[in-house]
Scaffold this motif. Structure first.
Motif: not given
Length: 137
Positions: A34-36, A40-44, A104-113
């Motif tokens: 993923e590059s968007s 990436m948010s969907q991946c998380y 922010a969606a990526l940071s929060v997604g990574a933390q959630g995982v």
């Protein structure tokens, strides 16, 4: 975005190095293709759902094994952890939205995982009856 990408790569490599769990492998593969931000948010999101399912399976298994006070304490601890998780992610989301905008969606997604993964492994350590291997707890 350039500032965040190295942190995401470190997080993913940290997952891979810690334990080659299939969920972590799928997350890494997804993030690599993923590059968007949305992709990436969907991946998380997918990884978070998979780890949540694993966490619930580990919790169910532990609750079946335990009786009396240990069972009551685990139930209480899990409920408190769920409240902590939600509160942490709410605070984190508030901070990252103000400092990172759409990233922010990526940071929060990574933390959630990370939060759910760690809880699943802690519950797994109860089911194994040991926490001597750092990858098990």
């Amino acid at each position: 975005m350039k500032k965040w990408l190295p942190m995401a790569c470190l997080l993913v490599s940290g997952f891979a190095a810690a334990q080659q769990n299939p969920i972590d492998q799928q997350l890494e593969q997804c993030l690599n293709k993923e590059s968007s931000t949305a992709g990436m948010s969907q991946c998380y999101g997918t990884a978070n759902k998979a780890w949540d399912k694993e966490m619930n399976a580990q919790y169910t298994q532990a609750m079946k094994k335990l009786t009396g006070a240990p069972k009551d304490k685990l139930r209480s601890a899990q409920r408190a952890w769920l409240t902590y998780r939600d509160s942490w992610l709410d605070a984190s989301r508030s901070y990252f939205v103000s400092s990172q905008g759409t990233m922010a969606a990526l940071s929060v997604g990574a933390q959630g995982v990370s939060l759910v993964r760690n809880q699943a492994l802690m519950l797994q350590s109860i089911n194994k009856g040991s926490c001597t291997n750092p990858d098990d707890c």
